[in-house]
Scaffold this motif. Structure first.
Motif, PDB file in Angstrom:
ATOM      1  N   VAL A 277      19.725 -14.230   3.566  1.00 22.44           N
ATOM      2  CA  VAL A 277      20.127 -15.258   4.530  1.00 22.44           C
ATOM      3  C   VAL A 277      21.628 -15.209   4.774  1.00 22.44           C
ATOM      4  O   VAL A 277      22.098 -15.281   5.919  1.00 22.44           O
ATOM      5  CB  VAL A 277      19.696 -16.652   4.027  1.00 22.44           C
ATOM      6  N   ARG A 278      22.403 -15.081   3.718  1.00 32.30           N
ATOM      7  CA  ARG A 278      23.856 -15.004   3.880  1.00 32.30           C
ATOM      8  C   ARG A 278      24.251 -13.809   4.746  1.00 32.30           C
ATOM      9  O   ARG A 278      25.151 -13.900   5.591  1.00 32.30           O
ATOM     10  CB  ARG A 278      24.520 -14.903   2.507  1.00 32.30           C
ATOM     11  N   THR A 279      23.583 -12.691   4.525  1.00 32.83           N
ATOM     12  CA  THR A 279      23.879 -11.487   5.311  1.00 32.83           C
ATOM     13  C   THR A 279      23.551 -11.704   6.784  1.00 32.83           C
ATOM     14  O   THR A 279      24.326 -11.324   7.677  1.00 32.83           O
ATOM     15  CB  THR A 279      23.096 -10.291   4.758  1.00 32.83           C
ATOM     16  N   LEU A 280      22.413 -12.297   7.055  1.00 32.08           N
ATOM     17  CA  LEU A 280      22.030 -12.567   8.440  1.00 32.08           C
ATOM     18  C   LEU A 280      23.009 -13.534   9.094  1.00 32.08           C
ATOM     19  O   LEU A 280      23.357 -13.382  10.279  1.00 32.08           O
ATOM     20  CB  LEU A 280      20.612 -13.129   8.491  1.00 32.08           C
ATOM     21  N   ASN A 281      23.458 -14.528   8.331  1.00 33.10           N
ATOM     22  CA  ASN A 281      24.456 -15.465   8.857  1.00 33.10           C
ATOM     23  C   ASN A 281      25.761 -14.730   9.182  1.00 33.10           C
ATOM     24  O   ASN A 281      26.374 -14.967  10.233  1.00 33.10           O
ATOM     25  CB  ASN A 281      24.731 -16.575   7.843  1.00 33.10           C
ATOM     26  N   ASP A 282      26.195 -13.864   8.281  1.00 29.13           N
ATOM     27  CA  ASP A 282      27.437 -13.124   8.500  1.00 29.13           C
ATOM     28  C   ASP A 282      27.381 -12.299   9.782  1.00 29.13           C
ATOM     29  O   ASP A 282      28.384 -12.193  10.512  1.00 29.13           O
ATOM     30  CB  ASP A 282      27.710 -12.181   7.324  1.00 29.13           C
ATOM     31  N   LEU A 283      26.223 -11.707  10.052  1.00 25.97           N
ATOM     32  CA  LEU A 283      26.079 -10.782  11.170  1.00 25.97           C
ATOM     33  C   LEU A 283      25.530 -11.449  12.430  1.00 25.97           C
ATOM     34  O   LEU A 283      25.377 -10.783  13.461  1.00 25.97           O
ATOM     35  CB  LEU A 283      25.177  -9.614  10.761  1.00 25.97           C
ATOM     36  N   GLY A 284      25.217 -12.745  12.336  1.00 18.61           N
ATOM     37  CA  GLY A 284      24.687 -13.449  13.498  1.00 18.61           C
ATOM     38  C   GLY A 284      23.320 -12.968  13.937  1.00 18.61           C
ATOM     39  O   GLY A 284      22.986 -13.005  15.125  1.00 18.61           O
ATOM     40  N   ILE A 285      22.511 -12.516  12.991  1.00 16.89           N
ATOM     41  CA  ILE A 285      21.171 -11.990  13.298  1.00 16.89           C
ATOM     42  C   ILE A 285      20.163 -13.128  13.255  1.00 16.89           C
ATOM     43  O   ILE A 285      20.112 -13.899  12.284  1.00 16.89           O
ATOM     44  CB  ILE A 285      20.771 -10.888  12.309  1.00 16.89           C
ATOM     45  N   ARG A 286      19.341 -13.239  14.282  1.00 22.46           N
ATOM     46  CA  ARG A 286      18.278 -14.236  14.348  1.00 22.46           C
ATOM     47  C   ARG A 286      16.917 -13.546  14.235  1.00 22.46           C
ATOM     48  O   ARG A 286      16.767 -12.377  14.597  1.00 22.46           O
ATOM     49  CB  ARG A 286      18.340 -15.019  15.673  1.00 22.46           C
ATOM     50  N   THR A 287      15.939 -14.277  13.735  1.00 21.03           N
ATOM     51  CA  THR A 287      14.578 -13.756  13.626  1.00 21.03           C
ATOM     52  C   THR A 287      13.606 -14.698  14.325  1.00 21.03           C
ATOM     53  O   THR A 287      13.849 -15.906  14.405  1.00 21.03           O
ATOM     54  CB  THR A 287      14.164 -13.602  12.154  1.00 21.03           C
ATOM     55  N   ARG A 288      12.508 -14.110  14.805  1.00 23.99           N
ATOM     56  CA  ARG A 288      11.509 -14.949  15.470  1.00 23.99           C
ATOM     57  C   ARG A 288      10.831 -15.863  14.461  1.00 23.99           C
ATOM     58  O   ARG A 288      10.624 -17.049  14.723  1.00 23.99           O
ATOM     59  CB  ARG A 288      10.464 -14.072  16.172  1.00 23.99           C
TER      60      ARG A 288
END
Length: 416
Positions: free
Chosen positions: A110-121
């Protein structure tokens, strides 16, 4: 959807720092942890995990068994969540990584996705299951067993520890009995990263284990009852030594497991001797037999042979044998689609890997009964676990979490 890019990795240093910070809670006496379930140390660990989840923008939910679910929303309100996690409780002489790696790797995703601004369906939910270890309240994987409908909630609440304290009472005492009905949550998939707890990956020089199956487990609590008497004044021929019966059953358990090689293991672990005095012949011994196999027929045959043979062995030395099944789950075969995604992620990332059967029980084994599930494993040094000397390397942790990240993202579907 297409798989995420090969250059996408977690922050391995941040993951390692989180593991080390969590390890400060409930320290053992030899470098590991004693953070048994529903203790004050468990409550402190939960609070730290919750604070990290809040900082990462996750919404925390807690069910009636105390299991924690921290949700990162997806873009599709109708899409079922992808769950990832493990447990924070430990053995009395536990290591710093068993269970903890899986929970904190989920948080690191989750932290990594937040850092990179990645969203998931699909939403992603980081999970901390209650009482995975089962060392204080048997059986193991108690909360996930209730979640999967294999165990009754009220029966679980009534489980008692060695001091007679009830699970339900202790859950309320530490403040983590939640309002959510157990099992009400629906899953698109569940992933669990865990240390191997065995020597195979390290011996084979592999960085990642692709878990295809889990072993089934049977815990049989046995009681042998003899007669306590003075060790100095009781003639040998008049003794009814429960300790002698324990020795006979110990050898029997070994012999039974050896009959089913290479697909079975068995041993006696927990032992309580009464009155446990230097100069009194044991009048009673209570102990737990642990049989495991990924072949259901083998598992059932081992239990049957124990219950058929042990009473006679004990009767021969004037001791009575009784037994009760206190922990169980059947061997799971993990979801082939999810297993393939884990394998493909390891290939893309260039990590050496092999298929492996989990030798230990995990929450994933229960969840697998109701939702698509699989596991990822990393090596541990000398195969040592449930021991304060348990050790992994930062590189092993990073590799497992990287593979977990890619498999979770492929399942949760990245939104461009």
């Amino acid at each position: 959807m297409s798989a995420p890019g090969q250059n996408l990795r977690i922050d391995g240093e941040r993951l390692w720092d989180s593991i080390m910070e969590m390890a400060r809670i409930g320290p053992g006496i030899a470098g590991g942890n004693n953070r048994q379930t529903l203790t004050d140390a468990d409550a402190e660990a939960r609070a730290l995990f919750q604070s990290w989840c809040t900082a990462a923008g996750l919404e925390m939910g807690v069910d009636e068994m105390g299991t924690m679910f921290a949700t990162r929303p997806g873009t599709d309100p109708d899409a079922l969540p992808v769950y990832v996690g493990s447990h924070l409780d430990t053995q009395p002489t536990g290591g710093k990584y068993d269970g903890v790696l899986g929970v904190l790797a989920g948080l690191e995703i989750v932290r990594t996705l937040n850092d990179l601004g990645i969203r998931t369906r699909h939403p992603i939910v980081v999970t901390n299951w209650t009482n995975e270890e089962g060392t204080r309240f048997a059986p193991a994987m108690l909360a996930s067993g209730v979640f999967a409908g294999a165990l009754e909630r009220d029966w679980a609440y009534g489980r008692v520890d060695a001091e007679g304290k009830r699970f339900g009472d202790e859950l309320e005492r530490i403040g983590w009995k939640g309002p959510e009905k157990v099992g009400a949550r629906k899953m698109h998939a569940f992933f669990e990263l865990h240390i191997e707890q065995g020597p195979i990956l390290e011996a084979e020089g592999k960085e990642v284990g692709v878990v295809t199956h889990g072993q089934g487990l049977r815990w049989i609590e046995c009681t042998v009852t003899g007669k306590g008497s003075h060790t100095g004044s009781t003639p040998m021929y008049m003794r009814r030594n429960a300790g002698r019966a324990l020795a006979r059953v110990t050898e029997l358990v070994h012999e039974i497991a050896m009959q089913y090689q290479p697909n079975a293991v068995g041993a006696i672990g927990h032992i309580d001797v009464y009155p446990n005095s230097r100069n009194i012949i044991p009048e009673k011994v209570v102990f737990t037999v642990d049989f495991r196999s990924h072949v259901l027929e083998t598992l059932e045959a081992m239990v049957e042979e124990l219950n058929e043979t042990a009473p006679g062995l004990c009767a021969d030395v004037g001791v009575k044998f009784t037994s009760e099944l206190v922990g169980f789950f059947d061997p799971p075969a993990f979801d082939p689609t999810l297993v393939a995604r884990v394998r493909a992620a390891a290939d893309r990332l260039g990590y050496s890997h092999m298929d492996i059967v989990s030798g230990a029980g995990h929450d994933a084994c229960w969840v697998n009964k109701v939702y698509p599930t699989t596991m990822v494993m990393c090596p541990c040094k000398d195969g040592l676990s449930h021991n304060e000397a348990e050790e992994i390397t930062p590189d092993w942790a990073r590799a497992g979490a990287d593979v977990l990240l890619h498999a979770v993202l492929e399942t949760a579907e990245v939104v461009s």
